[in-house]
Design a protein around this motif. Sequence first.
Motif, PDB file in Angstrom:
ATOM      1  N   GLY A   1       0.829  -1.205   0.000  1.00 42.17           N
ATOM      2  CA  GLY A   1       0.000   0.000   0.000  1.00 42.17           C
ATOM      3  C   GLY A   1       0.860   1.250   0.000  1.00 42.17           C
ATOM      4  O   GLY A   1       0.568   2.226  -0.703  1.00 42.17           O
ATOM      5  N   VAL A   2       1.911   1.243   0.823  1.00 43.42           N
ATOM      6  CA  VAL A   2       2.836   2.380   0.848  1.00 43.42           C
ATOM      7  C   VAL A   2       3.443   2.570  -0.542  1.00 43.42           C
ATOM      8  O   VAL A   2       3.519   3.694  -1.063  1.00 43.42           O
ATOM      9  CB  VAL A   2       3.944   2.155   1.912  1.00 43.42           C
ATOM     10  N   ALA A   3       3.831   1.430  -1.131  1.00 43.19           N
ATOM     11  CA  ALA A   3       4.430   1.506  -2.473  1.00 43.19           C
ATOM     12  C   ALA A   3       3.436   2.086  -3.473  1.00 43.19           C
ATOM     13  O   ALA A   3       3.797   2.914  -4.324  1.00 43.19           O
ATOM     14  CB  ALA A   3       4.893   0.121  -2.916  1.00 43.19           C
ATOM     15  N   ALA A   4       2.172   1.682  -3.357  1.00 44.25           N
ATOM     16  CA  ALA A   4       1.170   2.150  -4.317  1.00 44.25           C
ATOM     17  C   ALA A   4       0.890   3.637  -4.155  1.00 44.25           C
ATOM     18  O   ALA A   4       0.550   4.329  -5.126  1.00 44.25           O
ATOM     19  CB  ALA A   4      -0.121   1.348  -4.149  1.00 44.25           C
ATOM     20  N   SER A   5       1.004   4.128  -2.914  1.00 41.68           N
ATOM     21  CA  SER A   5       0.703   5.552  -2.712  1.00 41.68           C
ATOM     22  C   SER A   5       1.944   6.427  -2.901  1.00 41.68           C
ATOM     23  O   SER A   5       1.832   7.651  -3.012  1.00 41.68           O
ATOM     24  CB  SER A   5       0.102   5.771  -1.316  1.00 41.68           C
ATOM     25  N   ALA A   6       3.116   5.788  -2.940  1.00 42.25           N
ATOM     26  CA  ALA A   6       4.379   6.532  -2.986  1.00 42.25           C
ATOM     27  C   ALA A   6       4.485   7.545  -4.135  1.00 42.25           C
ATOM     28  O   ALA A   6       4.912   8.688  -3.897  1.00 42.25           O
ATOM     29  CB  ALA A   6       5.557   5.563  -3.016  1.00 42.25           C
ATOM     30  N   PRO A   7       4.107   7.186  -5.354  1.00 39.60           N
ATOM     31  CA  PRO A   7       4.296   8.132  -6.461  1.00 39.60           C
ATOM     32  C   PRO A   7       3.696   9.502  -6.166  1.00 39.60           C
ATOM     33  O   PRO A   7       4.272  10.519  -6.543  1.00 39.60           O
ATOM     34  CB  PRO A   7       3.582   7.453  -7.635  1.00 39.60           C
ATOM     35  N   VAL A   8       2.552   9.544  -5.495  1.00 39.49           N
ATOM     36  CA  VAL A   8       1.913  10.814  -5.168  1.00 39.49           C
ATOM     37  C   VAL A   8       2.402  11.337  -3.820  1.00 39.49           C
ATOM     38  O   VAL A   8       2.791  12.507  -3.688  1.00 39.49           O
ATOM     39  CB  VAL A   8       0.373  10.640  -5.122  1.00 39.49           C
TER      40      VAL A   8
END
Lengths: 247, 294
Positions: A124-131
């Motif tokens: 989840g952290v990885a998925a939100s990281a770009p933003v």
Amino acid sequence: MNALARAAAAEWLKLRSVRSTWWFAGGALLTMLLVAALEAKDTAVFLRKHGLPVEPVSSVVEGLDWVQLIFGSLGMLAVTSEYATRSIMVTLACTPSRTRLVLAKVAVVGATTFLAGGLVSVLGVAASAPVLRRYWEFDAGQVTGRILAIAAYLALVAVLALGLGTLIRRSAGALTMLFALLYVLPIGLQGLATSLNAEFLNTLAAYTPMPVGERFIAGEAASGLVLTAWAAVVVAAGLWVMRERDA
Amino acid sequence: MITLHGLTKRYGDKTAVDDLTLELTPGTVTGFLGPNGAGKSTTMRMIMGLDSPTSGTALIGGRPYADLDRPLRTIGALLDAKAVHPARSGRDHLRAMTVSQGLPSSRVEEVLALTGMAEGARRRAGTYSLGMSQRLGIAGALLGDPEVLMLDEPVNGLDPDGVRWIRTLLRSLAAEGRTVFVSSHLMSEMERTADRLIVLGKGRLIADEPMERLVAGSEVRVRGPRLRPLADVLPAARWTGPDELTVSGHTTEQIGRQAYELGLPLYELRAVESSLEESYMRLTADSTEFGASA
Ligand SMILES: Nc1ncnc2c1ncn2[C@@H]1O[C@H](COP(=O)(O)OP(=O)(O)OP(=O)(O)O)[C@@H](O)[C@H]1O
Ligand SMILES: [Mg+2]
């Protein structure tokens, strides 16, 4: 292997040999990835506006509201699916000690959901990281602690639900109770506090599982103990019912 | 060995099992009979520790079920063939049982081969026919190579081949000195399988007899043209045809002599074996709860 380890090994085999377990795991992951990615921007902006720190797990915490019910269902089904299919008869024939059986289920569900919870939040952290990357302050030690706390929180919710399943035996009833305990109880108590002008009800609301969990994830270790106590009491009540009632 | 002492189960004001005292011995197939709702399954559930008795005890080898460390090594039971998680394969179902008892995983393949389920066990249990479920349940009961086997209506749903297989299996298990306890509604099958019969009616023990006693030639068939005087002196006689009497509790010798003394000609005089079904019907005539009103 001692009796508890044997019972736990059987529970683990049962858990992974039904497809629904994997559907739940996949569903939890997908939900978390979607929510974490889609809520990242709003969460960051919201936290900034209120002068709160933006952390790498900030968006994942938003996802917990959704994901915890999936984890709860998984824990609950470890018991209720056996009553629904009557396969509890076979389980109890193999492990007649109710205490040992419940401990084995708690151990397996707890360990599995802890690992799955950790994995889901890392991804989840990885998925939100770009933003989120543009807003967060990254501190590896802090992030690790937060993720462990989130994993523990999800595991405790699953164990709590397992306890409700043991107590109530039916999926619909246990799920309703879980929903009530997590969402309805704190809001209900706050509502009552306002209308009765009774401040202690607000305090009480703050000690229901969800608010306690929020503080635990935010770094308050003592809240972790309160949440553990919630799970322990419900499991103990379920065990008591299991010992008293016919299978 | 299974020992029941004063075993009683009440549901509200309904007594499902009423003060049952029994001992089931090794080396014997004990049949468990009784009309629907007589309390057979409830008795078995109490032996398994699934339901707790209102009073009395059920012991396996002197210990309550809950005290057995690896229960399946002592007692294997099949109470409800459909009590399997439908999404789990038969093989995984057995593997979980095996793991819980610390048995070698090779046992799974052994019992699957024995029950003819080696192929079927790959599939999810929810797709099984009743007969396949029974076979899987029997495989589970045999898993721990137990001293005691307890099966609730195991032939229900089996094909003729399966019925015969169960019969031979149970006979050979008893011949090996094991205690076999099996309930059934199929009298002809019971007659061929069991050594001893326990009949329950409305929760109470109504008969506990060796098979010979229940099917023995305790009745005599008499045929002749003028049997009325014989019927008058034998209260146990009943008319089973216009010129035929059936008498219980007398030997052919006694009846032959009686007829000679009354000067009656006889066309036929023979001892008849009553079938188990007939004996059973007589025994349970007063305790059928759900009989259709004819
Ligand atoms: N959980 C329960 N609650 C209330 N009554 C019950 C319960 N379980 C069983 N009974 C009652 O106990 C009685 C005995 O039932 P049981 O299932 O032991 O009979 P059975 O001899 O196995 O019958 P069958 O031949 O139909 O299988 C029945 O009247 C049944 O309705
Ligand atoms: Mg029954």
